[in-house]
Design a protein around this motif. Sequence first.
Motif: not given
Length: 165
Positions: A22-49
């Motif tokens: 979804g981030c391949m083309a530059y039609w979305l603002p930088i807040s889109y990848p920041w928000g989604n990848f941050t939530i995925l990092a929380l998911g990695v935390w949920a996998v680790a614990q």
Amino acid sequence: MEVPAVNLKAIILVHWLLTTWGCMAYWLPISYPWGNFTILALGVWAVAQRDSIDAILMFLTGLLLTILTDIIHFSLYYPQSSSLPDTTRFSAGMAIFSLLLKPLSCFFAYQMYRERGGEYAFNLGVLNVGQDRSSYQPIDHPEPPRPYPDVATKASPPPPYGGVP
């Protein structure tokens, strides 16, 4: 009907791949990848614990919030041109597909939250939405029920006003 068990790693992998596409083309603002990848990092935390209720609850809450923010991003930044490049159409399609999968991912994350011992109702600190468990007795040390109040420990009434007993 029993809910099929879905691996949290698979949910994170699918959303990571769709967010990356979804981030391949530059039609979305930088807040889109920041928000989604941050939530995925929380998911990695949920996998680790695996036993942490907080980790899966934060991941679930983040997924719910990104549903709202993704809708806002798409409504504000979707390209208006009728002749979009193929990369932009693919990128928009994958971002929208990720958004469409998020409610299903929330459902599975909620099932994992319940499996880890979470309650049906969330306790938000000041706002207690769950059941009141203050009147429950512990099972291992039950106290006998008292049908009448203990008169011996009752405090004496306060003295009347004016100093006259």
